[in-house]
Design a protein around this motif. Structure first.
Motif, PDB file in Angstrom:
ATOM      1  N   MET A  66     -16.210  19.429  -5.033  1.00  0.00           N
ATOM      2  CA  MET A  66     -14.864  19.382  -4.438  1.00  0.00           C
ATOM      3  C   MET A  66     -14.168  18.097  -4.874  1.00  0.00           C
ATOM      4  O   MET A  66     -14.764  17.024  -4.853  1.00  0.00           O
ATOM      5  CB  MET A  66     -14.958  19.421  -2.913  1.00  0.00           C
ATOM      6  N   TYR A  67     -12.927  18.251  -5.281  1.00  0.00           N
ATOM      7  CA  TYR A  67     -12.132  17.113  -5.762  1.00  0.00           C
ATOM      8  C   TYR A  67     -10.993  16.850  -4.794  1.00  0.00           C
ATOM      9  O   TYR A  67     -10.311  17.781  -4.342  1.00  0.00           O
ATOM     10  CB  TYR A  67     -11.578  17.418  -7.151  1.00  0.00           C
ATOM     11  N   GLU A  68     -10.779  15.568  -4.477  1.00  0.00           N
ATOM     12  CA  GLU A  68      -9.651  15.164  -3.628  1.00  0.00           C
ATOM     13  C   GLU A  68      -9.064  13.873  -4.190  1.00  0.00           C
ATOM     14  O   GLU A  68      -9.779  13.078  -4.818  1.00  0.00           O
ATOM     15  CB  GLU A  68     -10.107  14.925  -2.188  1.00  0.00           C
ATOM     16  N   GLU A  69      -7.778  13.665  -3.955  1.00  0.00           N
ATOM     17  CA  GLU A  69      -7.140  12.424  -4.388  1.00  0.00           C
ATOM     18  C   GLU A  69      -6.040  12.037  -3.419  1.00  0.00           C
ATOM     19  O   GLU A  69      -5.539  12.858  -2.646  1.00  0.00           O
ATOM     20  CB  GLU A  69      -6.584  12.542  -5.801  1.00  0.00           C
ATOM     21  N   ARG A  70      -5.676  10.747  -3.476  1.00  0.00           N
ATOM     22  CA  ARG A  70      -4.600  10.204  -2.636  1.00  0.00           C
ATOM     23  C   ARG A  70      -3.981   9.024  -3.365  1.00  0.00           C
ATOM     24  O   ARG A  70      -4.617   8.427  -4.250  1.00  0.00           O
ATOM     25  CB  ARG A  70      -5.142   9.753  -1.282  1.00  0.00           C
ATOM     26  N   PRO A  71      -2.754   8.652  -3.010  1.00  0.00           N
ATOM     27  CA  PRO A  71      -2.166   7.452  -3.613  1.00  0.00           C
ATOM     28  C   PRO A  71      -2.972   6.215  -3.244  1.00  0.00           C
ATOM     29  O   PRO A  71      -3.440   6.079  -2.106  1.00  0.00           O
ATOM     30  CB  PRO A  71      -0.754   7.399  -3.008  1.00  0.00           C
ATOM     31  N   ALA A  72      -3.140   5.324  -4.198  1.00  0.00           N
ATOM     32  CA  ALA A  72      -3.849   4.065  -3.945  1.00  0.00           C
ATOM     33  C   ALA A  72      -2.891   3.032  -3.368  1.00  0.00           C
ATOM     34  O   ALA A  72      -1.662   3.163  -3.471  1.00  0.00           O
ATOM     35  CB  ALA A  72      -4.463   3.542  -5.235  1.00  0.00           C
ATOM     36  N   ARG A  73      -3.478   1.983  -2.794  1.00  0.00           N
ATOM     37  CA  ARG A  73      -2.654   0.872  -2.322  1.00  0.00           C
ATOM     38  C   ARG A  73      -2.110   0.056  -3.484  1.00  0.00           C
ATOM     39  O   ARG A  73      -1.160  -0.710  -3.301  1.00  0.00           O
ATOM     40  CB  ARG A  73      -3.475  -0.008  -1.377  1.00  0.00           C
ATOM     41  N   LEU A  74      -2.701   0.189  -4.667  1.00  0.00           N
ATOM     42  CA  LEU A  74      -2.152  -0.410  -5.868  1.00  0.00           C
ATOM     43  C   LEU A  74      -1.066   0.515  -6.397  1.00  0.00           C
ATOM     44  O   LEU A  74      -1.327   1.685  -6.711  1.00  0.00           O
ATOM     45  CB  LEU A  74      -3.242  -0.601  -6.922  1.00  0.00           C
ATOM     46  N   SER A  75       0.158   0.021  -6.475  1.00  0.00           N
ATOM     47  CA  SER A  75       1.304   0.860  -6.821  1.00  0.00           C
ATOM     48  C   SER A  75       1.069   1.631  -8.120  1.00  0.00           C
ATOM     49  O   SER A  75       0.694   1.054  -9.149  1.00  0.00           O
ATOM     50  CB  SER A  75       2.556  -0.006  -6.960  1.00  0.00           C
ATOM     51  N   GLY A  76       1.279   2.925  -8.058  1.00  0.00           N
ATOM     52  CA  GLY A  76       1.170   3.778  -9.235  1.00  0.00           C
ATOM     53  C   GLY A  76      -0.210   4.346  -9.479  1.00  0.00           C
ATOM     54  O   GLY A  76      -0.367   5.307 -10.241  1.00  0.00           O
ATOM     55  N   ALA A  77      -1.238   3.780  -8.850  1.00  0.00           N
ATOM     56  CA  ALA A  77      -2.605   4.241  -9.058  1.00  0.00           C
ATOM     57  C   ALA A  77      -2.968   5.338  -8.054  1.00  0.00           C
ATOM     58  O   ALA A  77      -2.264   5.555  -7.061  1.00  0.00           O
ATOM     59  CB  ALA A  77      -3.587   3.077  -8.942  1.00  0.00           C
ATOM     60  N   VAL A  78      -4.073   6.013  -8.330  1.00  0.00           N
ATOM     61  CA  VAL A  78      -4.557   7.105  -7.491  1.00  0.00           C
ATOM     62  C   VAL A  78      -6.033   6.875  -7.200  1.00  0.00           C
ATOM     63  O   VAL A  78      -6.792   6.488  -8.102  1.00  0.00           O
ATOM     64  CB  VAL A  78      -4.367   8.472  -8.197  1.00  0.00           C
ATOM     65  N   VAL A  79      -6.445   7.093  -5.965  1.00  0.00           N
ATOM     66  CA  VAL A  79      -7.856   7.076  -5.591  1.00  0.00           C
ATOM     67  C   VAL A  79      -8.337   8.526  -5.526  1.00  0.00           C
ATOM     68  O   VAL A  79      -7.675   9.372  -4.912  1.00  0.00           O
ATOM     69  CB  VAL A  79      -8.072   6.391  -4.230  1.00  0.00           C
ATOM     70  N   TRP A  80      -9.455   8.811  -6.153  1.00  0.00           N
ATOM     71  CA  TRP A  80      -9.969  10.179  -6.147  1.00  0.00           C
ATOM     72  C   TRP A  80     -11.468  10.206  -5.868  1.00  0.00           C
ATOM     73  O   TRP A  80     -12.171   9.229  -6.095  1.00  0.00           O
ATOM     74  CB  TRP A  80      -9.663  10.894  -7.460  1.00  0.00           C
ATOM     75  N   THR A  81     -11.925  11.323  -5.349  1.00  0.00           N
ATOM     76  CA  THR A  81     -13.342  11.545  -5.105  1.00  0.00           C
ATOM     77  C   THR A  81     -13.704  12.939  -5.589  1.00  0.00           C
ATOM     78  O   THR A  81     -12.868  13.851  -5.632  1.00  0.00           O
ATOM     79  CB  THR A  81     -13.707  11.416  -3.611  1.00  0.00           C
TER      80      THR A  81
END
Length: 237
Positions: A1-16
């Motif tokens: 299963m893949y999930e992602e969200r906006p990161a606290r670093l502008s423009g980046a994405v955190v994903w799992t």
């Protein structure tokens, strides 16, 4: 299963991503103009900018990653993007074995490895030089469909200067970045159910045949094959 969200670093994405029976891990990763810092079953890796589809040979069971915006990663990671083009490398090769092992252990021991990895990136970004601001503008303008020549004029660079700075920031020249961003836009439209021909036109391709050629060149797949593997309901016409 893949999930992602906006990161606290502008423009980046955190994903799992967790690999299980419903996700065997062989799904190709397509070029997107980005670089990633990845925690994979206790190891820290850097995914360089791709010019072709990447299929993991021996996928990990659990992943957490930070996907940087185009041009953002080199300052944080401390290396030119071109040095990692089409590569997956251990972070030890960039930051040293002792540092990489210590950070990997810290993230592995965290209750949420993705949040711990994001915090690491934020600390590194705070101490790193700012990314090249002109390259961020160039990426935005190319994503909007302007030509490389016009993008160069808008940021006050010659075409050769733009190419040299693009190699550092993106890992390849601006024409390659423009092709990748255009393909990603078209595939996002296809995923939303837009017919291939309309997706090609809206993304800036000359026609559906042009989109099909770009798909084969940059991913080695057909549009229909990609849609089937991704689980999309393809609408060729």
């Amino acid at each position: 299963m893949y999930e992602e969200r906006p990161a606290r670093l502008s423009g980046a994405v955190v994903w799992t991503r967790a690999i299980g029976p419903a996700d065997p891990g062989s799904r190709p990763v397509l070029p997107d103009g980005c670089m990633d810092l990845i925690w994979a079953d206790g190891r820290l890796l850097v995914a360089g900018p791709d010019t072709r589809a990447y299929v993991p040979g021996s996928p990990a069971a659990r992943y957490a990653g930070v996907r940087f915006a185009p041009g953002q990663a080199p300052a944080v990671l401390g290396t030119d993007a071109s040095a990692l083009r089409d590569e997956r490398v251990d972070l030890a090769g960039l930051w040293g074995a002792r540092t990489a092992r210590r950070l990997a252990d810290r993230i592995s021991d965290a209750a949420d490895p993705a949040t711990a990895l994001e915090s690491l990136v934020l600390r590194r970004a705070a101490d790193a030089p700012a990314p090249d601001p002109l390259m961020r503008t160039v990426a935005a303008r190319l994503r909007a469909g302007v030509s490389v020549g016009r993008a160069a004029d808008e940021v006050g660079l010659g075409v050769r200067q733009l190419h040299r700075r693009s190699l550092v920031a993106f890992g390849y020249g601006p024409k390659t970045l423009a092709r990748i961003l255009r393909l990603r836009q078209a595939l996002a439209l296809v995923a939303a159910g837009v017919p291939y021909a309309e997706a090609a036109h809206r993304a800036g391709c000359a026609d559906q045949a042009h989109l099909a050629r770009e798909m084969r060149s940059l991913t080695g797949m057909t549009l229909t094959g990609y849609a089937a593997r991704a689980g999309y309901r393809a609408r060729p016409h």
